[in-house]
Design a protein around this motif. Sequence first.
Motif, PDB file in Angstrom:
ATOM      1  N   ARG A  45     -22.068  25.884  -6.236  1.00 23.85           N
ATOM      2  CA  ARG A  45     -21.182  25.066  -5.402  1.00 23.85           C
ATOM      3  C   ARG A  45     -21.608  25.199  -3.938  1.00 23.85           C
ATOM      4  O   ARG A  45     -20.859  25.712  -3.107  1.00 23.85           O
ATOM      5  CB  ARG A  45     -19.733  25.539  -5.587  1.00 23.85           C
ATOM      6  CG  ARG A  45     -19.285  25.592  -7.039  1.00 23.85           C
ATOM      7  CD  ARG A  45     -18.612  24.359  -7.534  1.00 23.85           C
ATOM      8  NE  ARG A  45     -17.607  23.846  -6.652  1.00 23.85           N
ATOM      9  CZ  ARG A  45     -17.291  22.550  -6.572  1.00 23.85           C
ATOM     10  NH1 ARG A  45     -17.892  21.657  -7.341  1.00 23.85           N
ATOM     11  NH2 ARG A  45     -16.351  22.146  -5.745  1.00 23.85           N
ATOM     12  N   ASN A  46     -22.835  24.789  -3.646  1.00 23.59           N
ATOM     13  CA  ASN A  46     -23.330  24.931  -2.277  1.00 23.59           C
ATOM     14  C   ASN A  46     -24.176  23.730  -1.891  1.00 23.59           C
ATOM     15  O   ASN A  46     -24.421  22.835  -2.711  1.00 23.59           O
ATOM     16  CB  ASN A  46     -24.109  26.245  -2.120  1.00 23.59           C
ATOM     17  CG  ASN A  46     -25.332  26.308  -3.010  1.00 23.59           C
ATOM     18  OD1 ASN A  46     -25.704  25.328  -3.660  1.00 23.59           O
ATOM     19  ND2 ASN A  46     -25.968  27.462  -3.052  1.00 23.59           N
ATOM     20  N   PHE A  47     -24.621  23.726  -0.653  1.00 30.35           N
ATOM     21  CA  PHE A  47     -25.386  22.569  -0.160  1.00 30.35           C
ATOM     22  C   PHE A  47     -26.218  22.942   1.060  1.00 30.35           C
ATOM     23  O   PHE A  47     -25.955  23.941   1.738  1.00 30.35           O
ATOM     24  CB  PHE A  47     -24.428  21.419   0.208  1.00 30.35           C
ATOM     25  CG  PHE A  47     -23.398  21.811   1.235  1.00 30.35           C
ATOM     26  CD1 PHE A  47     -23.675  21.747   2.599  1.00 30.35           C
ATOM     27  CD2 PHE A  47     -22.140  22.278   0.854  1.00 30.35           C
ATOM     28  CE1 PHE A  47     -22.730  22.136   3.544  1.00 30.35           C
ATOM     29  CE2 PHE A  47     -21.188  22.672   1.796  1.00 30.35           C
ATOM     30  CZ  PHE A  47     -21.488  22.592   3.138  1.00 30.35           C
ATOM     31  N   ASP A  48     -27.204  22.118   1.319  1.00 31.05           N
ATOM     32  CA  ASP A  48     -27.920  22.091   2.588  1.00 31.05           C
ATOM     33  C   ASP A  48     -27.671  20.722   3.186  1.00 31.05           C
ATOM     34  O   ASP A  48     -27.429  19.772   2.442  1.00 31.05           O
ATOM     35  CB  ASP A  48     -29.440  22.227   2.364  1.00 31.05           C
ATOM     36  CG  ASP A  48     -29.893  23.687   2.406  1.00 31.05           C
ATOM     37  OD1 ASP A  48     -29.068  24.557   2.722  1.00 31.05           O
ATOM     38  OD2 ASP A  48     -31.075  23.922   2.116  1.00 31.05           O
ATOM     39  N   MET A  49     -27.740  20.631   4.518  1.00 33.94           N
ATOM     40  CA  MET A  49     -27.774  19.292   5.102  1.00 33.94           C
ATOM     41  C   MET A  49     -29.091  19.139   5.854  1.00 33.94           C
ATOM     42  O   MET A  49     -29.594  20.110   6.432  1.00 33.94           O
ATOM     43  CB  MET A  49     -26.594  19.052   6.042  1.00 33.94           C
ATOM     44  CG  MET A  49     -26.437  17.569   6.396  1.00 33.94           C
ATOM     45  SD  MET A  49     -25.107  17.252   7.577  1.00 33.94           S
ATOM     46  CE  MET A  49     -25.984  17.436   9.125  1.00 33.94           C
TER      47      MET A  49
ATOM     48  N   LEU B 236     -28.491  22.618   8.261  1.00 37.66           N
ATOM     49  CA  LEU B 236     -27.482  23.656   8.019  1.00 37.66           C
ATOM     50  C   LEU B 236     -27.394  23.961   6.535  1.00 37.66           C
ATOM     51  O   LEU B 236     -27.898  23.212   5.698  1.00 37.66           O
ATOM     52  CB  LEU B 236     -26.111  23.186   8.526  1.00 37.66           C
ATOM     53  CG  LEU B 236     -25.537  21.893   7.943  1.00 37.66           C
ATOM     54  CD1 LEU B 236     -24.735  22.160   6.673  1.00 37.66           C
ATOM     55  CD2 LEU B 236     -24.623  21.230   8.963  1.00 37.66           C
ATOM     56  N   SER B 237     -26.724  25.081   6.243  1.00 32.58           N
ATOM     57  CA  SER B 237     -26.427  25.370   4.844  1.00 32.58           C
ATOM     58  C   SER B 237     -24.991  25.857   4.735  1.00 32.58           C
ATOM     59  O   SER B 237     -24.408  26.362   5.707  1.00 32.58           O
ATOM     60  CB  SER B 237     -27.395  26.409   4.282  1.00 32.58           C
ATOM     61  OG  SER B 237     -27.242  27.615   4.979  1.00 32.58           O
ATOM     62  N   GLY B 238     -24.421  25.662   3.556  1.00 33.95           N
ATOM     63  CA  GLY B 238     -23.036  26.081   3.360  1.00 33.95           C
ATOM     64  C   GLY B 238     -22.673  26.092   1.894  1.00 33.95           C
ATOM     65  O   GLY B 238     -23.513  25.813   1.034  1.00 33.95           O
ATOM     66  N   GLY B 239     -21.425  26.424   1.616  1.00 29.80           N
ATOM     67  CA  GLY B 239     -20.992  26.444   0.224  1.00 29.80           C
ATOM     68  C   GLY B 239     -19.674  27.152   0.033  1.00 29.80           C
ATOM     69  O   GLY B 239     -19.074  27.668   0.986  1.00 29.80           O
TER      70      GLY B 239
ATOM     71  N   GLY C 144     -17.581  27.482   3.600  1.00 26.77           N
ATOM     72  CA  GLY C 144     -17.959  27.336   5.007  1.00 26.77           C
ATOM     73  C   GLY C 144     -19.401  26.905   5.122  1.00 26.77           C
ATOM     74  O   GLY C 144     -20.045  26.544   4.120  1.00 26.77           O
ATOM     75  N   ALA C 145     -19.902  26.972   6.341  1.00 23.31           N
ATOM     76  CA  ALA C 145     -21.289  26.577   6.576  1.00 23.31           C
ATOM     77  C   ALA C 145     -21.727  27.117   7.932  1.00 23.31           C
ATOM     78  O   ALA C 145     -20.905  27.654   8.688  1.00 23.31           O
ATOM     79  CB  ALA C 145     -21.426  25.057   6.561  1.00 23.31           C
ATOM     80  N   GLY C 146     -23.005  27.002   8.207  1.00 17.65           N
ATOM     81  CA  GLY C 146     -23.524  27.430   9.502  1.00 17.65           C
ATOM     82  C   GLY C 146     -24.542  26.426  10.008  1.00 17.65           C
ATOM     83  O   GLY C 146     -25.493  26.087   9.294  1.00 17.65           O
ATOM     84  N   ILE C 147     -24.316  25.946  11.232  1.00 18.60           N
ATOM     85  CA  ILE C 147     -25.203  24.937  11.831  1.00 18.60           C
ATOM     86  C   ILE C 147     -26.182  25.637  12.765  1.00 18.60           C
ATOM     87  O   ILE C 147     -25.759  26.414  13.632  1.00 18.60           O
ATOM     88  CB  ILE C 147     -24.367  23.926  12.652  1.00 18.60           C
ATOM     89  CG1 ILE C 147     -23.337  23.232  11.762  1.00 18.60           C
ATOM     90  CG2 ILE C 147     -25.261  22.936  13.386  1.00 18.60           C
ATOM     91  CD1 ILE C 147     -22.350  22.346  12.530  1.00 18.60           C
ATOM     92  N   GLY C 148     -27.457  25.374  12.587  1.00 19.67           N
ATOM     93  CA  GLY C 148     -28.451  25.907  13.521  1.00 19.67           C
ATOM     94  C   GLY C 148     -28.342  25.138  14.830  1.00 19.67           C
ATOM     95  O   GLY C 148     -28.604  23.936  14.876  1.00 19.67           O
ATOM     96  N   VAL C 149     -27.922  25.837  15.909  1.00 22.58           N
ATOM     97  CA  VAL C 149     -27.617  25.127  17.152  1.00 22.58           C
ATOM     98  C   VAL C 149     -28.893  24.531  17.774  1.00 22.58           C
ATOM     99  O   VAL C 149     -28.907  23.369  18.188  1.00 22.58           O
ATOM    100  CB  VAL C 149     -26.899  26.059  18.155  1.00 22.58           C
ATOM    101  CG1 VAL C 149     -26.665  25.352  19.482  1.00 22.58           C
ATOM    102  CG2 VAL C 149     -25.573  26.529  17.577  1.00 22.58           C
ATOM    103  N   GLN C 150     -29.971  25.329  17.817  1.00 27.83           N
ATOM    104  CA  GLN C 150     -31.197  24.808  18.434  1.00 27.83           C
ATOM    105  C   GLN C 150     -31.773  23.644  17.626  1.00 27.83           C
ATOM    106  O   GLN C 150     -32.364  22.725  18.189  1.00 27.83           O
ATOM    107  CB  GLN C 150     -32.245  25.911  18.577  1.00 27.83           C
ATOM    108  CG  GLN C 150     -31.922  26.949  19.650  1.00 27.83           C
ATOM    109  CD  GLN C 150     -31.110  28.118  19.128  1.00 27.83           C
ATOM    110  OE1 GLN C 150     -30.488  28.052  18.064  1.00 27.83           O
ATOM    111  NE2 GLN C 150     -31.118  29.220  19.857  1.00 27.83           N
TER     112      GLN C 150
END
Length: 312
Positions: free
Chosen positions: A221-225, A235-238, A278-284
Motif C-alpha cells: 500500500r505505497n507509492f512513488d510520485m 516523492l515516496s509515501g505509503g 504519509g509521504a516525504g517530498i524532496g524539497v530540492q
Amino acid sequence: MENSIGIEKFLNHINDPELIAILNIQNVLLQELQNYAVNNGFKQLMPLLISPFTDPLNHQVYPATIKYGDKMLSLTSSMIFHKQLSLIPKNINKVFILSPNIRLELEHKQKTGNHMLEFSQFDFEIKNASMNDVMKYIEGLYIYIFDIIQKRCSEELKILNRQLPKLQKPFPVYSTTEIPLDEVDDYCTKLSKELNSPFFVTNLKREFYDREDPDRPKTYRNFDMFYPEGYEEALSGGEREYIYDDIIRRIAENDTDKKPLENYLKIAKMGLLNKSAGAGIGVQRLLKFICGKRKIEDVCMFNRSVGTNFDV
Ligand code: ASN
C-alpha cells in the motif's frame, strides 16, 4: 590549483542572477509548503539529526553513524519512525517536519542529476489515513504550490525562462502490477518523459515499514510520485505497518537489522503505534522541477550533490 578553480566556480555560481531568482522561489516554496500544512491542521515538529535508529532505506548507501560515549547513533536518513512515534498522543493527528536527511549515496548515482548526500525532505504523516487520502492531499498541495508560485514568482520564472506546467487533478495513477518487476524503473523513466502531469506509481516492494496489503499478500500500500518532462522521482509515501507481528514478519523478510530498532519494537509491542499514512517530498527536487533545471546542484547555494568536491 584545483582548489582555486573550485572556489572560482563557487563564486560565479553564487553571483549568478539565476541563483538569486531560484532562492526567491525557494523562499516562497518553503513558506507555502509550511502554510498549507499548518492551515490543514498539521503540527510542525523540529528535525532530528542523530538517533539510535533511522530509515534502513531500500538501497545501498555508505554508513552514516557516529559514536557518542558508548552509544552508536545514526545520522537521519529519514524521520519515518519518529513520524510514527509522534502520532502516539491522542490529540496529535497530523505532523510534518522540514527535515535534513543524510544519505551517503554510492558514486553511480551522480549520473541521475537528482541525488544529494544531504537534502531536505518535507516529511508528513497522518493518523488513520489511507494511501489514497495522502495522494489526494499531495494533489491539492501541488496545485496550490504551483498556483501561488506562478502568481508570486512571475519575474523569477521569466529570468529562468521557465513556463510552469498547469497541474490538474487527478494525477494519473499506475500500478506496478501491470509492469514486470525488472522493468519498473525504465517504465517510470519513460512515463516521466512522455507525460505532462505528475503521476503516481503504486505497489512497490521496499522497506519493511510500508504496509503489505492484508487482503492481497505481496502487494504493498505505497507509492512513488514522478515529475513529468523527464524530471523523474519526486516523492515516496505509503501506509505503514503498525501491528507488532506484521512488523516483525516484514523485518525478517527484508533481512533488516533489528538491533538498533529495539526500543521502536518495544513500543510497537505495547500496541502504541497507530494506523497511519504519509509521504516525504524532496524539497530540492521540487525546486529543480519548478525552476526547470536538470542538475540538482544548480538549485543549491552549496553543492552537496553526489560527486561534489566539497569545495566549500
Ligand atoms: N519519507 C518517506 C515516507 O514517508 C520515506 C523515505 O524518505 N524513505 O514514506
